[in-house]
Design an enzyme around this catalytic site. Structure first.
Site, PDB file in Angstrom:
ATOM      1  N   CYS A   1      -1.621  -6.052   9.024  1.00  0.00           N
ATOM      2  CA  CYS A   1      -1.339  -7.045   7.975  1.00  0.00           C
ATOM      3  C   CYS A   1      -1.163  -8.461   8.507  1.00  0.00           C
ATOM      4  CB  CYS A   1      -0.082  -6.630   7.213  1.00  0.00           C
ATOM      5  SG  CYS A   1      -0.333  -5.167   6.221  1.00  0.00           S
TER       6      CYS A   1
HETATM    7  N1  LIG Z   1      -0.540  -0.241   6.661  1.00  0.00           N
HETATM    8  C1  LIG Z   1       0.271  -1.068   6.057  1.00  0.00           C
HETATM    9  O1  LIG Z   1       1.428  -1.204   6.446  1.00  0.00           O
HETATM   10  C2  LIG Z   1      -0.175  -1.890   4.860  1.00  0.00           C
HETATM   11  C3  LIG Z   1       0.821  -2.497   4.083  1.00  0.00           C
HETATM   12  C4  LIG Z   1       0.446  -3.223   2.974  1.00  0.00           C
HETATM   13  C5  LIG Z   1      -0.916  -3.373   2.675  1.00  0.00           C
HETATM   14  N2  LIG Z   1      -1.873  -2.789   3.446  1.00  0.00           N
HETATM   15  C6  LIG Z   1      -3.271  -2.944   3.035  1.00  0.00           C
HETATM   16  O2  LIG Z   1      -3.697  -1.758   2.393  1.00  0.00           O
HETATM   17  C7  LIG Z   1      -5.072  -1.507   2.677  1.00  0.00           C
HETATM   18  C8  LIG Z   1      -5.217  -0.132   3.317  1.00  0.00           C
HETATM   19  O3  LIG Z   1      -4.530  -0.134   4.552  1.00  0.00           O
HETATM   20  P1  LIG Z   1      -4.125   1.176   5.325  1.00  0.00           P
HETATM   21  O4  LIG Z   1      -3.152   0.738   6.369  1.00  0.00           O
HETATM   22  O5  LIG Z   1      -3.711   2.234   4.373  1.00  0.00           O
HETATM   23  O6  LIG Z   1      -5.518   1.570   6.010  1.00  0.00           O
HETATM   24  P2  LIG Z   1      -5.872   2.955   6.725  1.00  0.00           P
HETATM   25  O7  LIG Z   1      -6.960   2.640   7.677  1.00  0.00           O
HETATM   26  O8  LIG Z   1      -4.626   3.625   7.200  1.00  0.00           O
HETATM   27  O9  LIG Z   1      -6.430   3.857   5.550  1.00  0.00           O
HETATM   28  C9  LIG Z   1      -7.558   3.553   4.824  1.00  0.00           C
HETATM   29  C10 LIG Z   1      -8.311   4.853   4.541  1.00  0.00           C
HETATM   30  O10 LIG Z   1      -9.412   4.522   3.683  1.00  0.00           O
HETATM   31  C11 LIG Z   1     -10.495   5.369   4.027  1.00  0.00           C
HETATM   32  N3  LIG Z   1     -11.723   4.784   3.488  1.00  0.00           N
HETATM   33  C12 LIG Z   1     -12.459   3.755   3.944  1.00  0.00           C
HETATM   34  N4  LIG Z   1     -13.492   3.520   3.127  1.00  0.00           N
HETATM   35  C13 LIG Z   1     -13.433   4.428   2.138  1.00  0.00           C
HETATM   36  C14 LIG Z   1     -14.221   4.681   0.981  1.00  0.00           C
HETATM   37  N5  LIG Z   1     -15.270   3.943   0.671  1.00  0.00           N
HETATM   38  N6  LIG Z   1     -13.850   5.712   0.197  1.00  0.00           N
HETATM   39  C15 LIG Z   1     -12.800   6.481   0.484  1.00  0.00           C
HETATM   40  N7  LIG Z   1     -12.005   6.265   1.554  1.00  0.00           N
HETATM   41  C16 LIG Z   1     -12.311   5.252   2.356  1.00  0.00           C
HETATM   42  C17 LIG Z   1     -10.419   5.460   5.531  1.00  0.00           C
HETATM   43  O11 LIG Z   1     -11.092   6.604   6.018  1.00  0.00           O
HETATM   44  C18 LIG Z   1      -8.908   5.510   5.773  1.00  0.00           C
HETATM   45  O12 LIG Z   1      -8.425   6.837   5.854  1.00  0.00           O
HETATM   46  C19 LIG Z   1      -5.531  -2.644   3.572  1.00  0.00           C
HETATM   47  O13 LIG Z   1      -6.099  -3.643   2.761  1.00  0.00           O
HETATM   48  C20 LIG Z   1      -4.242  -3.138   4.174  1.00  0.00           C
HETATM   49  O14 LIG Z   1      -4.322  -4.509   4.532  1.00  0.00           O
HETATM   50  C21 LIG Z   1      -1.530  -2.031   4.531  1.00  0.00           C
END
Ligand SMILES: NC(=O)c1ccc[n+]([C@@H]2O[C@H](COP(=O)([O-])OP(=O)(O)OC[C@H]3O[C@@H](n4cnc5c(N)ncnc54)[C@H](O)[C@@H]3O)[C@@H](O)[C@H]2O)c1
Length: 439
Positions: free
Chosen positions: A277
């Protein structure tokens, strides 16, 4: 609120929790969300494009530390949370939440290809009366410019025949106090009706929902929150650099400043930014502003300072070894804590990885220890965790992440030399003059 027949029916299904909720992307954000909806009584369809992840999840094994397998497995086994690898499974969903990654491209520009792919997948199965919410952090305008045209392609009208909006995720992995339900959720809709339905959806699992006027505002809120953190962390990182030159401790200065009961909020220096982030999100905002011919100066400067911190640590280590008539080349160095922050296992963008590479490039023999990370891959190299009890065999120990499970007094006792970038050894510093070097 005039919702129309389809909207009213969806509202009713959300309130009675008889609706089916689809979650696209079952990572750090999507998996806890899917579990929360399932716990609240909804039938949940979880979709992830990574087959190794769906295989694990379908067996009830959780790859996310905040979601224990004991919580996940019964939901999967009972069918309340169904795991799929294709968005075709979302045909029965009444509400679909998209939580896919939003990384940076090679030139630090937004890479929204995962959002585009997920949106195309959802658009293919979108049926009348469905609500779609994007949660992935992204630049203002994405929901309106990227999702809306895709969802409208089949001829359905937004606000009447389908509903669309944005709600930024604020989850803080590893935070035991502020869990999903307790963190207020900001929501914006393409129309007031869309927003009302999104408020209703999240109201089932979250204590407080905060509606804002547009999806662009909701997108901007998240970017501003993380820009706020990035800029303040850069400020205290620079404070640490200045305090070192002035011969004082930045932590002492910040601790004393924090006694002011108003107008001050403490942030703490460290070896650089990590995670998915804070190092990334502000650059989504500055990129967007660049397209509007505006240079977001605070963001650029904060990125510059925060990105330089691993090199600051490298110099501290080199100077500390030099004081002991040793060079980095040939020295054995133990990195303590490689997760990007305390008490989690996530190493994405962790500054510890940069520090390992920098020291390795200078000829040091680098090892690591971290109670949450059993093995570590950097490029082609796989590091196996070293036992912390072996700290005494290293010329220098560098504390990069201050996990709570580590006994820092014992670590200092064993070590020959400690470079502490987190002030983790504050309790034993006075008793170990000359052995501990801070940032
Ligand atoms: N991790 C955090 O602490 C956090 C906090 C707030 C916001 N975010 C935001 O949330 C979003 C997701 O982050 P995350 O940390 O969960 O990512 P992550 O990488 O842990 O998980 C994302 C998942 O999406 C899957 N994916 C990718 N493309 C796909 C598709 N087309 N269809 C289905 N699945 C698909 C991936 O395989 C992965 O398992 C990002 O935009 C991030 O900036 C993350």
């Amino acid at each position: 609120m005039p919702l129309g027949a389809l909207g009213s029916r969806l509202e009713e299904r959300l309130k009675s929790r008889s609706a089916t909720v689809g979650v696209v992307g079952l990572g750090y954000v999507g998996l806890p969300l899917a579990v929360a909806f399932a716990h609240a009584g909804f039938r949940v369809i979880g979709v992830d494009a990574d087959p190794s992840r769906t295989t694990l999840l379908a067996e009830g094994v959780s790859p996310v530390e905040d979601v224990p397998a004991a919580e996940l497995a019964p939901l999967v086994q009972s069918g309340r949370l169904a795991i799929h690898s294709s968005s075709d499974a979302l045909g029965e969903a009444d509400a679909i939440v998209i939580c896919v990654p939003t990384p940076l491209g090679k030139s630090k520009e937004p890479d929204i290809s995962f959002i585009v792919a997920a949106a195309d997948g959802v658009a293919r199965v979108l049926r009348p009366g469905t609500l779609v919410v994007l949660e992935s952090t992204t630049y203002p305008g994405t929901t309106d410019e990227v999702l809306l045209p895709r969802m409208s392609r089949g001829g359905l009208r937004v606000g009447e025949e389908f509903f669309l909006g944005f709600s930024p995720e604020r989850i803080d992995p590893g935070n035991q106090i502020w869990g999903l339900a307790r963190i207020p959720k900001v929501v914006g809709g393409i129309t007031p009706g869309c927003r009302h339905l999104i408020v209703t959806l999240y109201g089932q699992i979250i204590d407080r929902v905060v509606p804002v006027s547009t999806t662009q505002v909701a997108e901007m809120v998240k970017l501003f929150e993380n820009t706020f953190r990035s800029v303040n962390i850069a400020l205290v990182n620079e404070l640490a650099i200045m305090c070192r030159r002035l011969g004082m401790s930045a932590w002492e200065v910040i601790g004393a400043a924090a006694t002011k009961p108003f107008g001050f909020m403490p942030f703490f220096p460290g070896p650089g930014l990590g995670g998915h982030c804070i190092p990334i999100d502000p650059l989504y905002l500055s990129w967007k502003l660049k397209t509007l011919k505006y240079n977001a100066r605070f963001i650029t400067l904060a990125d510059e300072i925060n990105s330089s911190m691993p090199e600051v640590v490298e110099v501290r280590v080199a100077d500390a070894l030099n004081e002991r008539k040793k060079s980095v080349r040939g020295s054995k160095i133990l990195i303590v804590g490689v997760a990007y922050k305390r008490d989690i296992e996530d190493v994405r963008e962790s500054p510890a990885l940069d520090i390992i590479e920098l020291l390795h490039r200078r000829g040091a023999e680098v090892a690591y220890t971290d109670p949450h990370v059993p093995s570590l891959r950097i490029g082609d190299h796989v590091y196996k965790r070293t036992a912390i009890e072996e700290a005494g065999q290293f010329d220098c120990v560098v504390i990069t992440t201050d996990h709570t499970g580590v006994d820092y007094a014992k670590l200092v006792e064993r070590a020959q030399l400690v470079v502490d970038t987190r002030n983790a050894t504050r309790a034993v510093r006075a008793a170990n003059p000359g052995k501990i070097v801070s940032l």
